[in-house]
Design an enzyme around this catalytic site. Structure first.
Site, PDB file in Angstrom:
ATOM      1  N   GLN A 256       0.819  -1.209   0.000  1.00 38.82           N
ATOM      2  CA  GLN A 256       0.000   0.000   0.000  1.00 38.82           C
ATOM      3  C   GLN A 256       0.853   1.260   0.000  1.00 38.82           C
ATOM      4  O   GLN A 256       0.544   2.232  -0.680  1.00 38.82           O
ATOM      5  CB  GLN A 256      -0.943   0.033   1.220  1.00 38.82           C
ATOM      6  CG  GLN A 256      -2.137  -0.862   1.040  1.00 38.82           C
ATOM      7  CD  GLN A 256      -2.751  -0.697  -0.323  1.00 38.82           C
ATOM      8  OE1 GLN A 256      -3.346   0.334  -0.623  1.00 38.82           O
ATOM      9  NE2 GLN A 256      -2.588  -1.692  -1.190  1.00 38.82           N
ATOM     10  N   HIS A 259       1.884   3.006  -3.202  1.00 42.53           N
ATOM     11  CA  HIS A 259       0.888   3.654  -4.056  1.00 42.53           C
ATOM     12  C   HIS A 259       1.111   5.149  -4.154  1.00 42.53           C
ATOM     13  O   HIS A 259       0.938   5.751  -5.211  1.00 42.53           O
ATOM     14  CB  HIS A 259      -0.514   3.449  -3.483  1.00 42.53           C
ATOM     15  CG  HIS A 259      -1.254   2.321  -4.130  1.00 42.53           C
ATOM     16  ND1 HIS A 259      -1.502   2.280  -5.466  1.00 42.53           N
ATOM     17  CD2 HIS A 259      -1.807   1.198  -3.623  1.00 42.53           C
ATOM     18  CE1 HIS A 259      -2.171   1.170  -5.766  1.00 42.53           C
ATOM     19  NE2 HIS A 259      -2.357   0.493  -4.660  1.00 42.53           N
ATOM     20  N   GLU A 324      -9.610   1.298   4.746  1.00 42.10           N
ATOM     21  CA  GLU A 324     -10.023   0.818   3.424  1.00 42.10           C
ATOM     22  C   GLU A 324      -9.780  -0.694   3.309  1.00 42.10           C
ATOM     23  O   GLU A 324     -10.670  -1.441   2.902  1.00 42.10           O
ATOM     24  CB  GLU A 324      -9.212   1.581   2.365  1.00 42.10           C
ATOM     25  CG  GLU A 324      -9.580   1.249   0.946  1.00 42.10           C
ATOM     26  CD  GLU A 324      -8.602   1.859  -0.052  1.00 42.10           C
ATOM     27  OE1 GLU A 324      -7.514   2.312   0.370  1.00 42.10           O
ATOM     28  OE2 GLU A 324      -8.920   1.853  -1.254  1.00 42.10           O
ATOM     29  N   HIS A 325      -8.556  -1.118   3.652  1.00 42.63           N
ATOM     30  CA  HIS A 325      -8.210  -2.544   3.632  1.00 42.63           C
ATOM     31  C   HIS A 325      -7.815  -2.976   5.033  1.00 42.63           C
ATOM     32  O   HIS A 325      -7.038  -2.280   5.690  1.00 42.63           O
ATOM     33  CB  HIS A 325      -6.985  -2.813   2.746  1.00 42.63           C
ATOM     34  CG  HIS A 325      -7.098  -2.298   1.350  1.00 42.63           C
ATOM     35  ND1 HIS A 325      -6.624  -1.061   0.968  1.00 42.63           N
ATOM     36  CD2 HIS A 325      -7.619  -2.855   0.230  1.00 42.63           C
ATOM     37  CE1 HIS A 325      -6.848  -0.884  -0.328  1.00 42.63           C
ATOM     38  NE2 HIS A 325      -7.453  -1.955  -0.807  1.00 42.63           N
ATOM     39  N   ASP A 358      -6.865  -6.825  -4.890  1.00 42.74           N
ATOM     40  CA  ASP A 358      -6.683  -5.705  -5.816  1.00 42.74           C
ATOM     41  C   ASP A 358      -6.875  -6.139  -7.257  1.00 42.74           C
ATOM     42  O   ASP A 358      -7.337  -5.371  -8.094  1.00 42.74           O
ATOM     43  CB  ASP A 358      -5.259  -5.138  -5.690  1.00 42.74           C
ATOM     44  CG  ASP A 358      -5.073  -4.332  -4.430  1.00 42.74           C
ATOM     45  OD1 ASP A 358      -6.077  -3.940  -3.818  1.00 42.74           O
ATOM     46  OD2 ASP A 358      -3.904  -4.101  -4.050  1.00 42.74           O
ATOM     47  N   HIS A 417     -54.270  17.260  -0.149  1.00 47.22           N
ATOM     48  CA  HIS A 417     -53.999  15.829  -0.067  1.00 47.22           C
ATOM     49  C   HIS A 417     -55.255  15.090   0.406  1.00 47.22           C
ATOM     50  O   HIS A 417     -55.626  14.052  -0.140  1.00 47.22           O
ATOM     51  CB  HIS A 417     -52.851  15.554   0.910  1.00 47.22           C
ATOM     52  CG  HIS A 417     -51.493  15.880   0.373  1.00 47.22           C
ATOM     53  ND1 HIS A 417     -51.115  17.144   0.016  1.00 47.22           N
ATOM     54  CD2 HIS A 417     -50.400  15.088   0.131  1.00 47.22           C
ATOM     55  CE1 HIS A 417     -49.849  17.122  -0.427  1.00 47.22           C
ATOM     56  NE2 HIS A 417     -49.405  15.888  -0.359  1.00 47.22           N
TER      57      HIS A 417
END
Lengths: 438, 438
Positions: A256, A259, A324-325, A358, A417
Site C-alpha cells: 500500500q 501507491h 479501506e483494507h 486488488d 392531499h
C-alpha cells in the site's frame, strides 16, 4: 527513519479531503460551462490546450481497428490474466444482483419495488501512470452485471501530439465489454459525459478516478448526473498477533505504501516482538523496492506499528480507524470477524495478501477511504441500479383506509392531499357510484 | 390564468439546484466550525441567537415525561392512524432487508459480502409548519429496520422563548421508536451530529429535510458523516387516457401543487378532451382550496397539461421528465409498467391517489426529485446499511493464481504488490517451507 512503534492511543492522523483551490474550481467551472454551451468545439479546444493533441470530432472515438491492434501490443500472459480476473470479478458481482419484487396484500392491493439498471454510464480512466487496467475492470464489470446497456469509457490521449491510448487500457476495457471509447480526458471529458455533445451522448452516472480537475468537475456536475465517491489515498491496516510472519506483514504494508506518499500503512498488534520484527523487515524490504522513495515517505508520514494490550483492543482501534483494507493475520482470524464493524475489505489469514483482492479474487477493489467505511461500501452492482416504488391500491383498500389517510394529511395542514382521497370516497364509497374512476 | 394546455414538445422546465448565497455558505461555515470547536457552548449560543430560546446543556434532551405528555395533547385518531401507518411502513421496508453472504470456492477459498447496519443515525426534523410527522416515520423506520442501534432526532425548539416541540412530532418519533431526542435545529444541530458535543454523541449519517442553512450544513459535513440527498420541490406527473376521471386527476395534481410554489404538477395525455376537463376541474377545485395561493402559483409556473399522440409517446415524455411521483390513470395501467424507466414512485389505477403513498401504504415517501429518478432511488433500508468485502484465500488458491496476480501488478508498475505475493510463493510454493505463514 524507521517505522514508528507506539501505543495505539498515541497515534492520530487527520487527513483533510481535497476540495481544490479557488483557481482550480474556477478553471473547472469555465471548462464545464464551455463544453455545456459549445459541445465538441470546446472539447477539442481544451484537448489541444491541456493534452497538446489536435483532434477533430470524427477522431474522438476510438476505432475498432485501434482496439484490435492493441491486442498485438500486449503480452499474451497479460491478456490471459486479465481475462481470468474479469471472469472472477463478474462471478462475484453476479451474486449481488437484485430483482424487482411485489407484495400482494389480502385487500387486493399490490406494493412493490422495481429495480432497473441505469441506462448509460461513463467510466473515466486517467492517462499516463495512473491508468490501471484493473480499475477499468472494477468500474465496468459491476455496471455490466447490473445490466447497464450503454457503458462508455473516456481517457485522455497521450500528451504531446500522439492520439494513442495505452494498449493495456484498451485491452482491459474491451475484455470488460466496453465498445464505446473516446480519447478525451480532464474536466472537459466529465462535462461532455454530463451534458452531452454532438459526438458523446450524455450519461446518467460518471465513475472512475482522476486528478483534481476531474474530481472537481465530477463534483460540479453532481445532480445533473450521479457520480461515484471521490477516493482518498489508499490505506491498509494489518491486525496481527505473534503467529504472523513479519516478512508477509512488511510486504503487505509496503504494497500500500508504494501507491502514494499520502498512503497509510499501519500494523496493530499486541506483540511488541512482532512490531519490532516488522519494522526491521519494512526497512529491509524498502531498500530493494523500485518505488522506495514513495513508499518510504508514506511509511515515515502515515505508517506506524501500534501496540495494543489485546486483540480485542486491536479490534476497537481498527473500528475507529475504519480502514479501506484490513488484513487479519492472527492464529484464528474467523473468531474476530463478527466484531469488525468498519472496514472496506477484510482479508483473513496468511494467504489473503491484499493484492489478491486488488487484482484477481473477484470482490471490488474500489473501497471507501479516509474513515468512510463507517458509512460507505465498496463499489457494488447496487451502484448501477435504481429503484422505483410501486403502489397499486385496490378500491377495498382505499375505502378501508381513506379516512385515516385524510386524518394524517389534515394534521399536516395539507387539505389538498385529503381532498384527493375525499373525492374518491364520495364517488366510490357507500353513497357513491362505485365506478372504477370514470 | 388557467392551467396551460400544450404539445409535450413545447414544454420545458429548468430548475436549478439551490446552493445558497456566499453569505449563507459563510454563515454556515462559521456555525459548523464553532460547534466543532466549542461543542455545547456554541450549540446553546446559536439556539439563543436563531431560535430565541435560552437553554442549558441539561435541557437540550427531550425528557420522557415530555414525550408522554405529548400523547395527551394529540387526538386519539391521530395516534391510531400514525400507528397503523408505521406498521405498514415497517412491513414494506422489512422486505428490503439484506443479509451477509458467502461464496465457497472449490479451491478452499471463501469470498463474501458482509452487510451491517450503521451504528448511529441522526434524523433532522424541521420546526414550524414544515414539521411533518409522516416524514419522521419515513426517515426513522428504514433505519430501524436496517438494525441501526442508535437513532437520534433533532428538531428546533419553538421560536420565541418556549422550549416546546410540536406534540405530533414527538408522538410520531416515539411511535417510530426514537428514544433520544434533542431540541436543537439549524446548522448548529447538523454540526453537533457530525462532530459530537458533550451532550450529543456524533453519528455516522444525517438525514431529513431542512431549510437552506440545514442543507448547506449537511453538505459541509459530508465526508465526516454520510448525508441523504437534498430534496428539491415536489413533482407529480399524471399519465392518463380518456378513461380517467378529470376530478381525480385535478385533485391529485393539486395535492402536489399545494406543497410549494415551486412544486410541479403535470398531466400527460393523448386526450385533448381530458386535458380541457382537467384544466377546468383544476380551476374549480383551486377556488375552494385552503392553500389556493400556493397551489395556483405552482400550477401557473410549473403546471401544464401536455398533449401527446399516444400513450407510448406519453411514456417517452415521462421517462425524459423522470418525475418524483407518477400516476398512471389509463384503461390498462399494467400494460405500461414495464416501459416506465424513470420515476421515484409509480401509482397505478384510480384508487392509488398519491397521498395513499405519502402517508399510509408503506413504501417510502422520500423520493428522488428534479429529474434525478434517472439515477436515484427512494429512501430504502439500503441507505442505512454498509457492506464490507470478505476475502479468505486458501494456500491452494494463492499457489495456483499467484503468478497471474504478479503479472497484473507488474504491468501497473506496482512491484511492491507483486512482492507481497512473491514472498509467499517463495516460502510456500514448490520449493518453500509449506508453513502457514509463520
Amino acid at each position: 527513519m524507521a517505522m514508528k512503534i507506539m501505543r495505539a492511543e498515541q497515534f492520530g492522523i487527520t487527513r483533510e479531503v481535497e476540495y481544490g483551490s479557488p483557481e482550480q474550481n474556477e478553471a473547472v467551472r469555465e471548462i464545464v460551462e464551455a463544453v455545456r454551451n459549445e459541445g465538441d468545439a470546446a472539447l477539442l479546444r481544451y484537448t489541444e490546450l491541456h493534452d497538446k493533441v489536435s483532434l477533430d470530432a470524427a477522431s474522438l472515438r476510438v476505432g475498432d481497428a485501434e482496439i484490435e491492434a492493441a491486442y498485438d501490443r500486449v503480452e499474451p500472459e497479460f491478456v490471459a490474466a486479465i481475462r481470468e480476473a474479469a471472469a472472477n470479478i463478474r462471478s462475484f458481482h453476479e451474486k449481488q444482483k437484485r430483482t424487482s419484487w411485489m407484495d400482494l396484500q389480502p385487500d387486493g392491493s399490490l406494493l412493490g419495488q422495481i429495480v432497473r439498471p441505469l441506462r448509460r454510464v461513463g467510466v473515466y480512466v486517467p492517462g499516463g501512470k495512473a491508468a490501471y487496467p484493473s480499475s477499468v475492470l472494477m468500474n465496468v464489470i459491476p455496471a455490466q452485471v447490473a445490466g447497464v446497456p450503454e457503458i462508455v469509457m473516456v481517457t485522455p490521449p497521450a500528451t504531446g501530439g500522439t492520439e494513442g491510448i495505452d494498449p493495456y487500457i484498451l485491452v482491459a476495457a474491451a475484455e470488460a465489454g466496453v465498445r464505446e471509447m473516446y480519447r478525451v480526458g480532464g474536466a472537459q471529458a466529465v462535462a461532455a459525459l454530463a451534458y452531452g455533445t454532438a459526438t458523446i451522448a450524455p450519461v446518467d452516472k460518471i465513475c472512475g478516478p482522476g486528478n483534481i480537475y476531474v474530481a472537481l468537475a465530477k463534483r460540479a456536475v453532481f445532480g445533473v448526473v450521479d457520480i461515484d465517491s471521490i477516493a482518498g489515498p489508499s490505506e491498509i491496516v494489518v491486525l496481527a498477533d505473534e503467529t504472523a510472519d513479519p516478512v508477509y506483514v512488511a510486504a503487505d504494508l509496503l504494497s500500500q505504501a508504494e501507491h502514494d506518499e499520502m498512503a497509510s500503512a499501519v500494523l496493530v498488534t499486541p506483540s511488541e516482538t512482532l512490531a519490532r520484527a516488522v519494522a526491521d523487515e519494512v526497512e529491509r524490504q524498502l531498500q530493494a523496492l523500485p518505488r522506495e522513495p514513495i513508499a518510504r515517505r508514506s511509511i515515515d508520514s502515515y505508517g506506524a506499528a501500534l501496540l495494543v494490550d489485546s486483540l480485542a483492543e486491536g479490534i476497537d482501534v481498527v473500528n475507529r480507524m475504519a480502514p479501506e483494507h484490513l488484513e487479519v493475520l492472527t492464529a484464528d482470524p474467523l473468531s474476530l470477524l463478527a466484531r469488525i464493524e468498519n472496514a472496506g475489505a477484510i482479508f483473513l489469514g496468511p494467504h489473503s495478501s491484499e493484492p489478491v483482492g486488488d487484482y484477481f479474487a473477484g470482490p471490488n477493489h474500489i473501497l471507501p477511504t479516509n474513515g468512510t467505511a463507517r458509512f460507505s461500501s465498496p463499489v457494488t452492482v447496487d451502484d448501477f441500479l435504481k429503484k422505483s416504488s410501486l403502489i397499486y391500491y385496490s378500491k377495498e383498500a382505499l375505502l378501508a383506509n381513506g379516512e385515516k389517510i385524510m386524518t394524517l394529511a389534515r394534521r399536516e395542514g395539507l387539505e389538498g392531499h385529503a381532498r384527493a382521497i375525499a373525492v374518491r370516497l364520495e364517488r366510490e364509497g357507500a353513497g357513491g357510484s362505485g365506478g372504477a374512476g370514470r
